[in-house]
Motif scaffolding. Structure first.
Motif, PDB file in Angstrom:
ATOM      1  N   THR A  49      -0.595  10.569  -5.089  1.00  0.00           N
ATOM      2  CA  THR A  49      -1.089   9.194  -5.045  1.00  0.00           C
ATOM      3  C   THR A  49      -0.016   8.173  -4.717  1.00  0.00           C
ATOM      4  O   THR A  49      -0.266   6.967  -4.760  1.00  0.00           O
ATOM      5  N   ASP A  50       1.187   8.617  -4.406  1.00  0.00           N
ATOM      6  CA  ASP A  50       2.244   7.709  -3.973  1.00  0.00           C
ATOM      7  C   ASP A  50       3.208   8.460  -3.061  1.00  0.00           C
ATOM      8  O   ASP A  50       3.083   9.670  -2.865  1.00  0.00           O
ATOM      9  N   ASN A  51       4.169   7.729  -2.496  1.00  0.00           N
ATOM     10  CA  ASN A  51       5.159   8.335  -1.608  1.00  0.00           C
ATOM     11  C   ASN A  51       6.526   8.454  -2.283  1.00  0.00           C
ATOM     12  O   ASN A  51       7.542   8.511  -1.591  1.00  0.00           O
ATOM     13  N   GLU A  52       6.533   8.500  -3.606  1.00  0.00           N
ATOM     14  CA  GLU A  52       7.791   8.575  -4.330  1.00  0.00           C
ATOM     15  C   GLU A  52       7.992   9.910  -5.049  1.00  0.00           C
ATOM     16  O   GLU A  52       9.090  10.462  -5.051  1.00  0.00           O
ATOM     17  N   PHE A  53       6.932  10.424  -5.662  1.00  0.00           N
ATOM     18  CA  PHE A  53       7.073  11.568  -6.562  1.00  0.00           C
ATOM     19  C   PHE A  53       7.752  12.759  -5.897  1.00  0.00           C
ATOM     20  O   PHE A  53       8.685  13.348  -6.439  1.00  0.00           O
ATOM     21  N   VAL A 102       0.792  -1.233   0.000  1.00  0.00           N
ATOM     22  CA  VAL A 102       0.000   0.000   0.000  1.00  0.00           C
ATOM     23  C   VAL A 102       0.815   1.268   0.000  1.00  0.00           C
ATOM     24  O   VAL A 102       0.250   2.332  -0.192  1.00  0.00           O
ATOM     25  N   ALA A 103       2.129   1.211   0.258  1.00  0.00           N
ATOM     26  CA  ALA A 103       2.829   2.491   0.356  1.00  0.00           C
ATOM     27  C   ALA A 103       4.309   2.366   0.134  1.00  0.00           C
ATOM     28  O   ALA A 103       4.884   1.323   0.339  1.00  0.00           O
ATOM     29  N   VAL A 104       4.895   3.462  -0.333  1.00  0.00           N
ATOM     30  CA  VAL A 104       6.345   3.579  -0.428  1.00  0.00           C
ATOM     31  C   VAL A 104       6.742   4.819   0.350  1.00  0.00           C
ATOM     32  O   VAL A 104       6.295   5.900   0.052  1.00  0.00           O
ATOM     33  N   VAL A 105       7.549   4.648   1.398  1.00  0.00           N
ATOM     34  CA  VAL A 105       7.855   5.777   2.280  1.00  0.00           C
ATOM     35  C   VAL A 105       9.010   6.578   1.718  1.00  0.00           C
ATOM     36  O   VAL A 105       9.706   6.142   0.850  1.00  0.00           O
ATOM     37  N   SER A 106       9.228   7.780   2.273  1.00  0.00           N
ATOM     38  CA  SER A 106      10.183   8.712   1.698  1.00  0.00           C
ATOM     39  C   SER A 106      11.616   8.286   1.854  1.00  0.00           C
ATOM     40  O   SER A 106      11.999   7.694   2.818  1.00  0.00           O
ATOM     41  N   ILE A 107      12.423   8.641   0.827  1.00  0.00           N
ATOM     42  CA  ILE A 107      13.852   8.619   1.063  1.00  0.00           C
ATOM     43  C   ILE A 107      14.270   9.942   1.633  1.00  0.00           C
ATOM     44  O   ILE A 107      13.815  10.951   1.178  1.00  0.00           O
TER      45      ILE A 107
END
Length: 227
Positions: free
Chosen positions: A75-79, A5-10
């Protein structure tokens, strides 16, 4: 099969954190060779009103540290790890809310942002919270929405590595109480601020800039709402 459900921040400590599904909290970690130079940094671009990015949801302020910094959500945790608030490629990224969160209906907000040991970008200023004396002079965080302002009081300051329990969002009332107790217990010093399950909370995550790759995670509770 459970859905990721998610990709957290770098954070600029050169790690990418992958938020897993709602049960498992062991993210994938990938090192990247990123070098941020002062000439690369232009934190908050000026945007004409008619060109305003609809991903901008609120602004974040901490008295004299951070002033009206725009916070995005998509809509995501990457952009927004590597785009500014005009959606332009930018190594310093933006502050952004975890995409899983409904800001109109949540008791927990998570905001991610980069920090740097050499460049003055917004969340770099959070590194001061590693010392308790810094908290005394900067106890509150303000979130300003189009129709309201929320003032949060910091109750925990954590340094964490390979422990991403603070990214959880789905709780029963009893589990939420236990979660708050865990957040409080793992603080690196006693803030003197109590919290209970009736409180709405805010989590800020950035890199600690320590050599062992820890994350600085700050937790605050809602103490005032202004309409």
């Amino acid at each position: 099969m459970r859905k990721k459900v998610a990709v957290v921040s770098i954070i600029i400590c050169l790690l990418i954190i992958m938020i897993p599904d709602r049960v498992k909290e062991t993210p994938q970690v990938e090192k990247q060779a990123t070098n941020v130079q002062a000439t690369d940094i232009n934190t908050t671009a000026t945007v004409k009103e008619e060109e305003k990015n609809q991903d901008e949801k609120l602004t974040l302020s901490i008295n004299d540290l951070i002033q009206n910094e725009k916070v995005m959500q998509t809509t995501d945790n990457e952009f927004y790890m590597n785009h500014n608030n005009k959606k332009e490629k930018f190594i310093g990224g933006s502050l952004f809310v975890d995409y899983r969160i409904d800001l109109n209906n949540t008791r927990k907000i998570i905001i991610y942002g980069h920090s740097s040991s050499t460049v003055d970008i917004p969340f770099t200023k959070l590194l001061g919270y590693k010392k308790q004396s810094f908290l005394i002079n900067h106890p509150n965080i303000e979130l300003t929405y189009p129709d309201k302002k929320e003032i949060y009081q910091i109750f925990t300051v954590m340094l964490l590595k390979e422990d991403y329990f603070y990214t959880r969002l789905a709780f029963s009332d009893e589990k939420f109480k236990s979660h708050l107790e865990e957040l409080k217990k793992k603080s690196i010093y006693d803030t003197g601020i109590n919290i209970d399950e009736t409180n709405k909370i805010l989590i800020l995550q950035t890199c600690s800039q320590d050599e062992d790759g820890q994350y600085l995670v700050i937790g605050a509770k809602l103490k005032e709402k202004i309409w």
